[in-house]
Design an enzyme around this catalytic site. Structure first.
Site, PDB file in Angstrom:
ATOM      1  N   LYS A 114      49.991 -56.525 -76.801  1.00  0.00           N
ATOM      2  CA  LYS A 114      50.081 -55.955 -75.456  1.00  0.00           C
ATOM      3  C   LYS A 114      51.504 -56.015 -74.921  1.00  0.00           C
ATOM      4  O   LYS A 114      51.936 -55.124 -74.201  1.00  0.00           O
ATOM      5  CB  LYS A 114      49.137 -56.690 -74.493  1.00  0.00           C
ATOM      6  CG  LYS A 114      47.691 -56.269 -74.648  1.00  0.00           C
ATOM      7  CD  LYS A 114      46.869 -56.664 -73.446  1.00  0.00           C
ATOM      8  CE  LYS A 114      45.431 -56.205 -73.594  1.00  0.00           C
ATOM      9  NZ  LYS A 114      44.559 -56.754 -72.575  1.00  0.00           N
ATOM     10  N   LYS A 206      41.417 -49.665 -83.893  1.00  0.00           N
ATOM     11  CA  LYS A 206      40.259 -50.099 -83.101  1.00  0.00           C
ATOM     12  C   LYS A 206      39.963 -49.096 -81.983  1.00  0.00           C
ATOM     13  O   LYS A 206      40.898 -48.553 -81.383  1.00  0.00           O
ATOM     14  CB  LYS A 206      40.608 -51.477 -82.492  1.00  0.00           C
ATOM     15  CG  LYS A 206      39.435 -52.239 -81.929  1.00  0.00           C
ATOM     16  CD  LYS A 206      39.875 -53.580 -81.393  1.00  0.00           C
ATOM     17  CE  LYS A 206      40.735 -53.404 -80.146  1.00  0.00           C
ATOM     18  NZ  LYS A 206      40.990 -54.646 -79.421  1.00  0.00           N
ATOM     19  N   LYS A 209      40.152 -48.913 -74.909  1.00  0.00           N
ATOM     20  CA  LYS A 209      40.263 -48.269 -73.599  1.00  0.00           C
ATOM     21  C   LYS A 209      41.631 -47.614 -73.447  1.00  0.00           C
ATOM     22  O   LYS A 209      41.794 -46.689 -72.667  1.00  0.00           O
ATOM     23  CB  LYS A 209      40.128 -49.323 -72.484  1.00  0.00           C
ATOM     24  CG  LYS A 209      38.756 -49.967 -72.361  1.00  0.00           C
ATOM     25  CD  LYS A 209      38.803 -51.172 -71.403  1.00  0.00           C
ATOM     26  CE  LYS A 209      37.519 -51.975 -71.441  1.00  0.00           C
ATOM     27  NZ  LYS A 209      37.677 -53.375 -71.006  1.00  0.00           N
TER      28      LYS A 209
HETATM   29  P1  TYM Z   1      37.441 -56.628 -73.287  1.00  0.00           P
HETATM   30  O1  TYM Z   1      37.198 -56.306 -71.852  1.00  0.00           O
HETATM   31  O2  TYM Z   1      38.661 -56.076 -73.944  1.00  0.00           O
HETATM   32  O3  TYM Z   1      36.222 -56.182 -74.171  1.00  0.00           O
HETATM   33  C1  TYM Z   1      34.906 -56.522 -73.807  1.00  0.00           C
HETATM   34  C2  TYM Z   1      34.074 -56.837 -75.039  1.00  0.00           C
HETATM   35  O4  TYM Z   1      34.028 -55.710 -75.907  1.00  0.00           O
HETATM   36  C3  TYM Z   1      34.422 -56.100 -77.220  1.00  0.00           C
HETATM   37  N1  TYM Z   1      35.133 -54.968 -77.855  1.00  0.00           N
HETATM   38  C4  TYM Z   1      34.774 -54.445 -79.029  1.00  0.00           C
HETATM   39  N2  TYM Z   1      33.782 -54.748 -79.884  1.00  0.00           N
HETATM   40  C5  TYM Z   1      33.679 -53.998 -81.005  1.00  0.00           C
HETATM   41  N3  TYM Z   1      34.527 -52.966 -81.278  1.00  0.00           N
HETATM   42  C6  TYM Z   1      35.535 -52.627 -80.456  1.00  0.00           C
HETATM   43  N4  TYM Z   1      36.345 -51.609 -80.745  1.00  0.00           N
HETATM   44  C7  TYM Z   1      35.693 -53.387 -79.263  1.00  0.00           C
HETATM   45  N5  TYM Z   1      36.570 -53.336 -78.224  1.00  0.00           N
HETATM   46  C8  TYM Z   1      36.200 -54.309 -77.375  1.00  0.00           C
HETATM   47  C9  TYM Z   1      35.347 -57.288 -77.014  1.00  0.00           C
HETATM   48  O5  TYM Z   1      35.444 -58.091 -78.170  1.00  0.00           O
HETATM   49  C10 TYM Z   1      34.655 -58.003 -75.875  1.00  0.00           C
HETATM   50  O6  TYM Z   1      33.585 -58.786 -76.346  1.00  0.00           O
HETATM   51  N6  TYM Z   1      39.206 -61.319 -73.142  1.00  0.00           N
HETATM   52  C11 TYM Z   1      37.999 -60.502 -73.066  1.00  0.00           C
HETATM   53  C12 TYM Z   1      37.242 -60.683 -71.754  1.00  0.00           C
HETATM   54  C13 TYM Z   1      36.901 -62.087 -71.408  1.00  0.00           C
HETATM   55  C14 TYM Z   1      35.891 -62.885 -72.021  1.00  0.00           C
HETATM   56  C15 TYM Z   1      35.915 -64.121 -71.294  1.00  0.00           C
HETATM   57  C16 TYM Z   1      35.012 -62.688 -73.075  1.00  0.00           C
HETATM   58  C17 TYM Z   1      37.457 -62.829 -70.413  1.00  0.00           C
HETATM   59  N7  TYM Z   1      36.862 -64.029 -70.339  1.00  0.00           N
HETATM   60  C18 TYM Z   1      35.043 -65.163 -71.658  1.00  0.00           C
HETATM   61  C19 TYM Z   1      34.150 -63.737 -73.408  1.00  0.00           C
HETATM   62  C20 TYM Z   1      34.181 -64.949 -72.705  1.00  0.00           C
HETATM   63  C21 TYM Z   1      38.397 -59.050 -73.185  1.00  0.00           C
HETATM   64  O7  TYM Z   1      39.511 -58.674 -72.910  1.00  0.00           O
HETATM   65  O8  TYM Z   1      37.385 -58.225 -73.511  1.00  0.00           O
END
Ligand code: TYM
Length: 343
Positions: A114, A206, A209
């Site tokens: 990032k 991947k 968003k």
């Molecule tokens: P975020 O918001 O980027 O993504 C949310 C969830 O979606 C999953 N994900 C994917 N899974 C499969 N294929 C993909 N291409 C893909 N893109 C995203 C992510 O693995 C995630 O599960 N840091 C985290 C948010 C967070 C969090 C937490 C998660 C903050 N605190 C505590 C678990 C526990 C994040 O940025 O996810």
């Protein structure tokens, strides 16, 4: 002491939710409600580690909450809330900023990706991000965290922070008469055929968003027509589908589409290939498009309806926030005593 089985997971309100978020995380939240106490959070404080227009953030926060509910998360059985309502997240994150080491943060591949070449000029919050994520999970002493594969390193760091806190403060934890394993060593739940959904344009990237191409992802707000068109136009190689899962190796686009079919139909990749192996894309893509439309279009309709109903959504988030805060305050009270803060 054994920790009771409790699940926590979070999603950032930082843009369009897509099929990767759904299959890697949200869809998997639903059955866990039968076996665990479940807490699902819209992590708005994480989102502002990169700039968010305030009105967009509000809309995206409601959109993530709507996606949880449209997917089958029951806000009565689960706690559904947005992170910023429960101030203890920030409070515990500060304590963890003082437990974790800068070197640990600098090693995070997601930070490096990032920040890119610009690492001196990104927000300090972006570097400290995993510390807040550890606080999200450990505030509730969650034992299991369902996420996609890209969060694996952050969850390892959460385990390191829990272990270092338990160790650094061992004497004080004992003095307070608390369990020596004060924070649990959380288990990542990264399983199934859809832990890493790839872009529909390029099977080596991947689905995300932030991809500039709208064609690269299926948005959870896409209607039936858009879902179907994007799948039919997805990049593929010319060969027919293999019979063996092994033979998906080196064919990232084929592997990805088979994985999506498997996840949407609750099958394994082997079962999907038993049905479609040896057939061409002309057969498989329409079948996948029909399956995706049948599963996703009703959900996107329900999401759109819920997003408009801000009174209901905001009520759910407020109620969830109160229930979350009750648990969070109990942990934070113990943490304040352990650390030596007077109240
Ligand atoms: P975020 O918001 O980027 O993504 C949310 C969830 O979606 C999953 N994900 C994917 N899974 C499969 N294929 C993909 N291409 C893909 N893109 C995203 C992510 O693995 C995630 O599960 N840091 C985290 C948010 C967070 C969090 C937490 C998660 C903050 N605190 C505590 C678990 C526990 C994040 O940025 O996810």
């Amino acid at each position: 002491m054994a920790f009771s089985p409790r699940v926590f997971s979070g999603i950032q309100p930082s843009g369009d939710l897509h099929l990767g978020n759904y299959l890697g995380a949200i869809r998997r939240f639903v059955p866990l409600q039968d076996t665990h106490e479940t807490i699902y959070c819209v992590v708005d404080m994480h989102a502002i580690t990169v700039w968010q227009e305030p009105n967009d953030l509000r809309r995206a926060t409601r959109e993530v909450a709507a996606a949880f509910i449209a997917a089958g998360v029951d806000p009565k059985r689960s706690i559904v809330f947005n992170q910023s309502q429960v101030m203890q997240h920030a409070e515990l994150a500060w304590v963890f900023n003082c437990v974790a080491r800068i070197g640990w943060m600098n090693r995070m591949t997601q930070f490096k990706d990032k920040a890119g070449k610009n690492s001196e000029n990104v927000s300090l919050g972006l570097l400290a991000y995993p510390s807040l994520m550890a606080a999200d999970i450990l505030l509730y002493k969650a034992t299991a965290v369902p996420v996609g594969d890209d969060q694996k390193q952050h969850l390892e760091l959460t385990r390191d922070i829990a272990a270092k806190f338990n160790n650094d403060y061992a004497a004080s934890i004992a003095e307070q008469g608390l369990d020596p394993d004060f924070f649990p060593i959380t288990e990542p739940l990264i399983a199934g055929p859809a832990t890493r959904i790839m872009s529909l344009r390029d099977g080596t990237k991947k689905m995300s968003k932030s991809d500039p191409s709208d064609q690269s992802r299926i948005s959870l707000l896409d209607d039936a027509d858009a879902i179907s068109k994007k799948i039919k136009k997805a990049t593929t190689d010319p060969a027919e589908l293999p019979v063996e899962v092994e033979d998906l190796k080196g064919r990232p686009e084929a592997d990805n589409l088979v994985g999506i079919y498997a996840a949407l139909s609750d099958k394994t990749k082997a079962e999907v290939l038993a049905e479609f192996g040896g057939q061409g894309w002309g057969k498989f893509k329409p079948a996948l498009a029909d399956l995706a439309v049948a599963q996703l279009a009703p959900m996107s309709g329900e999401m759109r309806r819920l997003i408009e109903d801000t009174t209901t959504i905001d009520g759910i988030l407020r109620d969830g926030g109160e229930r979350a805060a009750a648990i969070a305050e109990k942990t934070m009270n113990e943490v304040r005593r352990i650390v030596g803060f007077i109240r």
